[in-house]
Design a protein around this motif. Structure first.
Motif, PDB file in Angstrom:
ATOM      1  N   MET A 167      -2.218   4.233 -12.425  1.00 51.84           N
ATOM      2  CA  MET A 167      -1.057   3.347 -12.359  1.00 51.84           C
ATOM      3  C   MET A 167      -1.383   1.983 -12.959  1.00 51.84           C
ATOM      4  N   ILE A 168      -2.571   1.449 -12.665  1.00 47.84           N
ATOM      5  CA  ILE A 168      -2.959   0.156 -13.226  1.00 47.84           C
ATOM      6  C   ILE A 168      -3.067   0.246 -14.743  1.00 47.84           C
ATOM      7  N   LEU A 169      -3.670   1.329 -15.234  1.00 49.56           N
ATOM      8  CA  LEU A 169      -3.800   1.514 -16.680  1.00 49.56           C
ATOM      9  C   LEU A 169      -2.440   1.543 -17.362  1.00 49.56           C
ATOM     10  N   VAL A 170      -1.518   2.319 -16.814  1.00 47.19           N
ATOM     11  CA  VAL A 170      -0.200   2.466 -17.428  1.00 47.19           C
ATOM     12  C   VAL A 170       0.578   1.154 -17.383  1.00 47.19           C
ATOM     13  N   VAL A 171       0.603   0.507 -16.217  1.00 48.23           N
ATOM     14  CA  VAL A 171       1.355  -0.749 -16.083  1.00 48.23           C
ATOM     15  C   VAL A 171       0.765  -1.820 -16.997  1.00 48.23           C
ATOM     16  N   PHE A 187       3.421   8.778 -10.456  1.00 46.38           N
ATOM     17  CA  PHE A 187       2.995   8.532 -11.830  1.00 46.38           C
ATOM     18  C   PHE A 187       2.113   9.668 -12.337  1.00 46.38           C
ATOM     19  N   MET A 188       1.261  10.206 -11.457  1.00 43.06           N
ATOM     20  CA  MET A 188       0.307  11.241 -11.880  1.00 43.06           C
ATOM     21  C   MET A 188       0.953  12.606 -12.067  1.00 43.06           C
ATOM     22  N   ASP A 189       2.200  12.732 -11.662  1.00 44.75           N
ATOM     23  CA  ASP A 189       2.884  14.015 -11.815  1.00 44.75           C
ATOM     24  C   ASP A 189       3.404  14.142 -13.247  1.00 44.75           C
ATOM     25  N   ASP A 242       1.504   7.824 -21.959  1.00 43.30           N
ATOM     26  CA  ASP A 242       0.404   6.883 -22.039  1.00 43.30           C
ATOM     27  C   ASP A 242      -0.411   6.854 -20.755  1.00 43.30           C
ATOM     28  N   HIS A 243      -0.343   7.944 -19.995  1.00 40.74           N
ATOM     29  CA  HIS A 243      -1.135   8.052 -18.780  1.00 40.74           C
ATOM     30  C   HIS A 243      -2.565   8.473 -19.110  1.00 40.74           C
ATOM     31  N   THR A 244      -3.424   8.419 -18.109  1.00 39.03           N
ATOM     32  CA  THR A 244      -4.817   8.809 -18.310  1.00 39.03           C
ATOM     33  C   THR A 244      -4.922  10.217 -18.864  1.00 39.03           C
ATOM     34  N   SER A 245      -4.148  11.134 -18.312  1.00 38.02           N
ATOM     35  CA  SER A 245      -4.198  12.530 -18.750  1.00 38.02           C
ATOM     36  C   SER A 245      -3.783  12.673 -20.211  1.00 38.02           C
ATOM     37  N   HIS A 246      -2.724  11.987 -20.619  1.00 36.88           N
ATOM     38  CA  HIS A 246      -2.269  12.066 -22.005  1.00 36.88           C
ATOM     39  C   HIS A 246      -3.323  11.518 -22.966  1.00 36.88           C
ATOM     40  N   ARG A 247      -3.982  10.452 -22.560  1.00 39.45           N
ATOM     41  CA  ARG A 247      -4.992   9.850 -23.422  1.00 39.45           C
ATOM     42  C   ARG A 247      -6.193  10.778 -23.588  1.00 39.45           C
ATOM     43  N   LEU A 248      -6.568  11.479 -22.516  1.00 36.92           N
ATOM     44  CA  LEU A 248      -7.686  12.409 -22.613  1.00 36.92           C
ATOM     45  C   LEU A 248      -7.337  13.593 -23.514  1.00 36.92           C
ATOM     46  N   TRP A 254       0.836  -1.208   0.000  1.00 33.08           N
ATOM     47  CA  TRP A 254       0.000   0.000   0.000  1.00 33.08           C
ATOM     48  C   TRP A 254       0.868   1.255   0.000  1.00 33.08           C
ATOM     49  N   LEU A 255       1.869   1.297   0.863  1.00 28.18           N
ATOM     50  CA  LEU A 255       2.742   2.474   0.943  1.00 28.18           C
ATOM     51  C   LEU A 255       3.486   2.698  -0.371  1.00 28.18           C
ATOM     52  N   ALA A 256       4.105   1.642  -0.892  1.00 26.22           N
ATOM     53  CA  ALA A 256       4.861   1.772  -2.134  1.00 26.22           C
ATOM     54  C   ALA A 256       3.935   2.040  -3.312  1.00 26.22           C
ATOM     55  N   GLY A 257       2.774   1.388  -3.326  1.00 21.92           N
ATOM     56  CA  GLY A 257       1.850   1.563  -4.430  1.00 21.92           C
ATOM     57  C   GLY A 257       1.320   2.980  -4.532  1.00 21.92           C
ATOM     58  N   ILE A 258       0.859   3.545  -3.418  1.00 24.70           N
ATOM     59  CA  ILE A 258       0.309   4.907  -3.448  1.00 24.70           C
ATOM     60  C   ILE A 258       1.412   5.935  -3.678  1.00 24.70           C
ATOM     61  N   SER A 259       2.582   5.725  -3.087  1.00 24.32           N
ATOM     62  CA  SER A 259       3.703   6.652  -3.315  1.00 24.32           C
ATOM     63  C   SER A 259       4.019   6.749  -4.803  1.00 24.32           C
TER      64      SER A 259
END
Length: 345
Positions: A248-252, A147-149, A268-274, A137-142
């Motif tokens: 993160m799930i989408l990108v991975v 990733f969103m930056d 290829d992140h959510t933001s780029h796709r939008l 959880w700690l590593a995933g959210i960090s």
């Protein structure tokens, strides 16, 4: 409530005032993010904005704790030390560029410190699994916040939205330290957005993104809902942080499907796709703020839901997420994926 408003305002003002100074320091020390074909900005942008966020959030938190407690609480000491290690790892990465395993090692050290100070997941399952879930959880959210930056104002804004809901939950359930830390993060992110929203004049870098992600993960662990069963309330922090988790799930998933390493930077992140679908960067970022807020509203309902209602709602959100992944990854291509296809042709 006045205490939390004070923390929010102190963090906001300290971060807003210190950000330009850290911007100049970043330029002098060479902490600059240079553009390339995998990034959306065209000019070099100073990093170290994360240091302003860290300075503002921790100073606001420490001032209030100092006037409230005679001795620094053990849990606060653990959070300060562990988040400091994670932020330092990110700062070194901003300057030198660390391999993925080194950044993960820094997060593991933060996890060890937290566990030593008694902060971990405490589900009614075999104890070793609690430790495994805590680290994941700690590593995933960090890393999800990191990733969103990838677009001006995105990571800081989504973190602000998530922290605002954490503040609400901590206040309602009378968890003073949780609410205080959430208010500090909320204020620091809002103060930083003054300089980070498009067109950004400074980036938070890995130091800021990993710091924010780590603290938001800690808040998720510490949240308690005594009026409802943990069989349903475990979903609350997952929903509040649902957008970074989804991205993160989408990108991975997309990169593994295309035979690309998940650690490879890309558009290829959510933001780029939008943006690839025709939205402007501002529209994309503001739209994702709304999505994050909507997930937070669903989390509020889950705090009061019965087990059956909570799981039905959770299943609905999961189905919507899977449909969104299908639409974004299979039905529409990111700018980078379109470029790769053109090269193949």
């Amino acid at each position: 409530m006045r205490t939390f408003i004070t923390i929010f305002l102190v963090a906001l003002m300290v971060t807003a005032i210190s950000t330009p100074r850290f911007r100049r320091l970043a330029v002098n020390l060479g902490f600059v993010d240079t553009p390339d074909e995998r990034k959306v900005h065209r000019d070099p942008i100073p990093l170290m904005g994360g240091m302003a966020i860290i300075f503002g959030a921790l100073l606001a938190m420490l001032v209030v704790v100092f006037f409230t407690y005679e001795i620094l609480p053990r849990s606060v000491t653990g959070v300060l030390l562990s988040s400091g290690v994670v932020a330092l790892t990110g700062l070194i990465d901003d300057r030198l560029g660390l391999p993925a395993w080194a950044k993960l090692a820094g997060q593991f050290c933060g996890f060890i410190i937290l566990v030593y100070f008694g902060i971990r997941v405490q589900l009614p399952i075999p104890e070793p699994l609690n430790y495994v879930i805590t680290f994941l959880w700690l590593a995933g959210i960090s890393n999800a916040i990191n990733f969103m930056d990838n677009m001006d104002g995105l990571s800081a804004g989504v973190s602000a939205v998530a922290a605002s809901f954490m503040l609400l939950f901590g206040t309602v359930n009378e968890q003073f330290l949780v609410a205080a830390l959430a208010a500090a993060i909320f204020g620091a992110c809002v103060g930083f957005l003054r300089y980070n929203f498009k067109p950004a004049r400074i980036y938070m870098g890995d130091a800021g993104a990993l710091f924010l992600g780590f603290l938001l993960a800690v808040l998720g662990i510490q949240l308690r809902f005594p009026e409802n069963s943990y069989f349903v309330t475990w979903m609350v922090p997952v929903l509040v942080l649902g957008l970074p988790i989804f991205d993160m799930i989408l990108v991975v998933f997309s990169r593994l499907r295309r035979g690309v390493s998940p650690n490879t930077p890309g558009k290829d992140h959510t933001s780029h796709r939008l943006v690839g679908l025709g939205l402007s960067q501002r529209e994309t970022v503001l739209g994702l703020y709304l999505v994050s807020g909507a997930l937070g509203m669903i989390a509020i309902f889950v705090t009061q839901a019965r087990i059956r209602e909570g799981y039905l709602l959770g299943a609905l959100v999961l189905l919507m997420a899977l449909y969104a992944i299908w639409q974004l990854d299979f039905r529409s291509a990111s700018p980078e994926m379109s470029k790769d296809r053109n090269r193949e042709l």
